[in-house]
Design a protein around this motif. Structure first.
Motif, PDB file in Angstrom:
ATOM      1  N   SER A  35      -6.575   1.480   5.790  1.00  0.00           N
ATOM      2  CA  SER A  35      -6.944   0.509   5.471  1.00  0.00           C
ATOM      3  C   SER A  35      -7.847  -0.123   5.738  1.00  0.00           C
ATOM      4  O   SER A  35      -8.760   0.760   7.332  1.00  0.00           O
ATOM      5  N   GLY A  36      -9.050  -1.620   6.360  1.00  0.00           N
ATOM      6  CA  GLY A  36      -9.889  -1.488   6.699  1.00  0.00           C
ATOM      7  C   GLY A  36      -9.285  -1.655   8.173  1.00  0.00           C
ATOM      8  O   GLY A  36     -10.129  -1.948   9.141  1.00  0.00           O
ATOM      9  N   GLY A  37      -7.701  -2.246   8.124  1.00  0.00           N
ATOM     10  CA  GLY A  37      -7.230  -3.015   9.039  1.00  0.00           C
ATOM     11  C   GLY A  37      -6.446  -2.561  10.043  1.00  0.00           C
ATOM     12  O   GLY A  37      -5.685  -2.472  11.329  1.00  0.00           O
ATOM     13  N   VAL A  41      -9.378   3.655   2.440  1.00  0.00           N
ATOM     14  CA  VAL A  41      -9.885   4.596   2.412  1.00  0.00           C
ATOM     15  C   VAL A  41      -9.108   5.980   2.155  1.00  0.00           C
ATOM     16  O   VAL A  41      -9.928   7.570   1.737  1.00  0.00           O
ATOM     17  N   PRO A  77     -18.261  -3.790   2.346  1.00  0.00           N
ATOM     18  CA  PRO A  77     -17.558  -3.141   3.401  1.00  0.00           C
ATOM     19  C   PRO A  77     -18.066  -1.777   4.219  1.00  0.00           C
ATOM     20  O   PRO A  77     -17.811  -1.129   4.804  1.00  0.00           O
ATOM     21  N   CYS A 128      -6.301   1.818  -4.981  1.00  0.00           N
ATOM     22  CA  CYS A 128      -6.106   2.100  -3.303  1.00  0.00           C
ATOM     23  C   CYS A 128      -6.617   1.063  -2.390  1.00  0.00           C
ATOM     24  O   CYS A 128      -5.915   0.776  -1.349  1.00  0.00           O
ATOM     25  N   THR A 129      -6.930   0.246  -2.816  1.00  0.00           N
ATOM     26  CA  THR A 129      -7.364  -0.930  -2.267  1.00  0.00           C
ATOM     27  C   THR A 129      -7.023  -2.659  -2.417  1.00  0.00           C
ATOM     28  O   THR A 129      -5.981  -1.965  -3.714  1.00  0.00           O
ATOM     29  N   ALA A 155      -9.474   6.219  -1.263  1.00  0.00           N
ATOM     30  CA  ALA A 155     -10.059   6.534  -2.103  1.00  0.00           C
ATOM     31  C   ALA A 155     -11.246   7.878  -1.919  1.00  0.00           C
ATOM     32  O   ALA A 155     -12.104   7.844  -2.758  1.00  0.00           O
ATOM     33  N   HIS A 199       0.444  -1.051   0.344  1.00  0.00           N
ATOM     34  CA  HIS A 199       0.075   0.424  -0.134  1.00  0.00           C
ATOM     35  C   HIS A 199       0.877   1.342  -0.185  1.00  0.00           C
ATOM     36  O   HIS A 199       0.441   2.515  -0.954  1.00  0.00           O
ATOM     37  N   GLY A 214     -17.377   1.433   3.538  1.00  0.00           N
ATOM     38  CA  GLY A 214     -16.655   2.892   3.222  1.00  0.00           C
ATOM     39  C   GLY A 214     -17.283   3.906   2.071  1.00  0.00           C
ATOM     40  O   GLY A 214     -17.585   4.866   2.445  1.00  0.00           O
ATOM     41  N   SER A 215     -16.978   3.498   0.607  1.00  0.00           N
ATOM     42  CA  SER A 215     -17.943   3.646  -0.320  1.00  0.00           C
ATOM     43  C   SER A 215     -18.568   4.506  -0.378  1.00  0.00           C
ATOM     44  O   SER A 215     -19.626   4.549  -0.692  1.00  0.00           O
ATOM     45  N   PHE A 229     -15.571   3.587   9.344  1.00  0.00           N
ATOM     46  CA  PHE A 229     -16.694   3.976   7.953  1.00  0.00           C
ATOM     47  C   PHE A 229     -17.103   2.628   8.560  1.00  0.00           C
ATOM     48  O   PHE A 229     -17.928   2.637   8.140  1.00  0.00           O
ATOM     49  N   GLY A 236      -3.999   2.970   0.780  1.00  0.00           N
ATOM     50  CA  GLY A 236      -4.528   2.063   1.835  1.00  0.00           C
ATOM     51  C   GLY A 236      -6.170   2.844   0.819  1.00  0.00           C
ATOM     52  O   GLY A 236      -6.255   3.707   0.411  1.00  0.00           O
TER      53      GLY A 236
HETATM   54  O1  KG4 Z   1      -6.732  -1.924   1.640  1.00  0.00           O
HETATM   55  P1  KG4 Z   1      -8.163  -1.799   2.027  1.00  0.00           P
HETATM   56  O2  KG4 Z   1      -8.086  -2.571   0.266  1.00  0.00           O
HETATM   57  O3  KG4 Z   1      -7.844  -3.515   2.653  1.00  0.00           O
HETATM   58  C1  KG4 Z   1      -7.349  -3.136   4.093  1.00  0.00           C
HETATM   59  O4  KG4 Z   1      -6.251  -3.779   3.289  1.00  0.00           O
HETATM   60  O5  KG4 Z   1      -7.547  -3.455   5.300  1.00  0.00           O
HETATM   61  O6  KG4 Z   1      -8.798  -1.137   3.086  1.00  0.00           O
HETATM   62  C2  KG4 Z   1     -10.485  -1.945   2.277  1.00  0.00           C
HETATM   63  C3  KG4 Z   1     -11.349  -0.313   3.251  1.00  0.00           C
HETATM   64  C4  KG4 Z   1     -12.353  -1.342   4.068  1.00  0.00           C
HETATM   65  O7  KG4 Z   1     -12.234   0.037   5.732  1.00  0.00           O
HETATM   66  C5  KG4 Z   1     -13.430  -0.060   3.294  1.00  0.00           C
HETATM   67  O8  KG4 Z   1     -14.843   0.727   3.224  1.00  0.00           O
HETATM   68  C6  KG4 Z   1     -12.233   0.674   2.382  1.00  0.00           C
HETATM   69  O9  KG4 Z   1     -10.936   0.435   2.622  1.00  0.00           O
HETATM   70  N1  KG4 Z   1     -13.246   2.365   1.243  1.00  0.00           N
HETATM   71  C7  KG4 Z   1     -13.081   3.345   1.840  1.00  0.00           C
HETATM   72  C8  KG4 Z   1     -13.590   3.804   0.935  1.00  0.00           C
HETATM   73  N2  KG4 Z   1     -13.150   2.481  -0.220  1.00  0.00           N
HETATM   74  C9  KG4 Z   1     -12.998   2.022   0.405  1.00  0.00           C
HETATM   75  N3  KG4 Z   1     -13.616   4.107   3.105  1.00  0.00           N
HETATM   76  C10 KG4 Z   1     -13.920   5.278   2.947  1.00  0.00           C
HETATM   77  N4  KG4 Z   1     -14.308   6.162   1.454  1.00  0.00           N
HETATM   78  C11 KG4 Z   1     -14.229   5.369   0.683  1.00  0.00           C
HETATM   79  N5  KG4 Z   1     -14.542   5.708  -0.528  1.00  0.00           N
END
Ligand code: KG4
Ligand code: ZN
Length: 355
Positions: free
Chosen positions: A148-150, A286, A190, A315-316, A288, A127, A192-193, A178, A284
């Motif tokens: 990120s998510g974690g 977020v 998930p 980003c993800t 995005a 990331h 967030g978006s 989120f 990461g």
């Molecule tokens: O980096 P990632 O793909 O996975 C990990 O390594 O954890 O991040 C996933 C996280 C999720 O919590 C998702 O809801 C969040 O990123 N996310 C967002 C957006 N797009 C993805 N959070 C807020 N706004 C967004 N547009």
């Protein structure tokens, strides 16, 4: 040199092929960054949505189904065959143990069959270095906001493998805040978006929500209390919070996003000041978030700070960032690919323990 990267740490199977600068490039020329030749991704989000979150066993089984077809697709797109691959890289951790084992097992089996070396990559380093795949690549040193998510971390980055942790979350990650808040508003995992989309129609000042640790004087975060505050507010507001398109739902989404973004923004700006640096890298999932980007862009422009992001689609989780991190580690001489196929994975692995 061509590096195949395999990502399987959670709920996305990603495969990519990256090429480093050809050997023999005159040292008088500026160093060239590795280049992405092709990448392919399969997201398991739809599969996990029925359960409201990632089911590790299902994630592993799906990685098994996807990883080889994605590899074939990437090689075809890059007009290469398996024999053109010089190194096979895979996500070694952190992540779900079973899911990581799929990527590691396949990477080591492929490499053993081809007689090529392997390299295990830290998912968060992927990331962190993913903005180097964008047209507006950063330069070292910089402060990185990893969201990120974690994980939620602020790092000082002086080069590949030179990471100093400035602060991190003491409980939930920003992505988790989120996702858990989104769930309370009836937005599927998930979340967030989806929450960000709802927030577009809402008033960020409609509900007063806490900004945890905003004035703590350090670079740590805490988002568990915010989630509880969103829950309390949602209970007060009643079932309309779950009603798609209701103003109440949009207002709560906008207020939640505003609280998360304000903490991330202020801590990032404080970390830049503390480090005496004028460059910020955001990475990461977020990263995005458009509201986070809008506010960071404005604050950075005001403070004469350059800010860099990965391409939105990177980003993800994805394989490109894993192949890129492997390529940059090899280019920087931080790590050697090894002809050792007895792999292990590291479900827990602090980024600042890397060298
Ligand atoms: O980096 P990632 O793909 O996975 C990990 O390594 O954890 O991040 C996933 C996280 C999720 O919590 C998702 O809801 C969040 O990123 N996310 C967002 C957006 N797009 C993805 N959070 C807020 N706004 C967004 N547009
Ligand atoms: Zn990730």
């Amino acid at each position: 040199m061509r590096i195949l990267g395999i990502e399987s740490s959670c709920d996305e199977t990603g495969v990519a092929l990256v090429e480093t600068a050809a050997p023999g490039v005159p040292p008088s020329l500026p160093p060239r960054l590795p280049r992405l030749l092709a990448h392919a991704l399969h997201s398991q989000i739809e599969m996990h949505q029925a359960y409201g979150g990632v089911v590790p066993e299902l994630a592993s089984r799906d990685h098994i189904r996807r990883v080889l077809p994605l590899t074939t697709q990437v090689l075809k797109e890059a007009a290469c065959t398996m024999h053109d691959v010089d190194v096979v890289a895979y996500t070694r951790g952190p992540g779900l143990a079973g899911a990581l084992l799929v990527g590691a097992g396949v990477a080591c089996a492929l490499a053993a069959a081809l007689g090529k070396p392997v390299l295990g990559v830290h998912h968060l380093e992927g990331h962190l270095l993913s903005p180097f795949l964008s047209a507006d690549a950063p330069e070292f040193p910089f402060v990185a906001l990893l969201v990120s998510g974690g994980h939620t971390q602020l790092m000082r980055v002086d080069g590949v493998g030179r990471y100093e942790l400035l602060g991190e979350t003491i409980d939930d990650a920003a992505g988790e805040a989120f996702d858990k808040s989104a769930k309370l508003m009836g937005v599927p995992y998930p979340g967030g978006s989806g929450l960000a989309k709802l927030a577009e129609q809402g008033d960020p000042a409609a509900y007063k929500l806490p900004r945890p640790l905003l004035h703590s004087g350090n670079f740590d975060f805490s988002f568990a209390g915010l989630k509880t505050a969103v829950l309390t507010q949602a209970q007060k507001l009643g079932p309309q919070v779950m009603e798609l398109g209701s103003q109440i739902q949009a207002d709560l989404a906008a207020s939640t996003q505003a609280a998360i973004v304000e903490v991330l923004l202020k801590k990032s700006m404080a970390a830049l000041k503390h480090a005496g640096l004028k460059r910020l890298v955001v990475a990461g999932g977020v990263g995005a978030n458009q509201e986070l980007r809008r506010q960071l862009n404005a604050a950075c422009a005001k403070s004469d700070v350059r800010v860099h992001y990965p391409e939105l689609h990177l980003c993800t989780d994805n394989g490109a960032m894993i192949a890129m991190a492997a390529a940059m580690r090899l280019d920087a001489g931080r790590q050697q690919a090894e002809y050792r196929y007895s792999f292990d994975v590291k479900p827990r692995w602090p980024l600042d323990s890397l060298v």
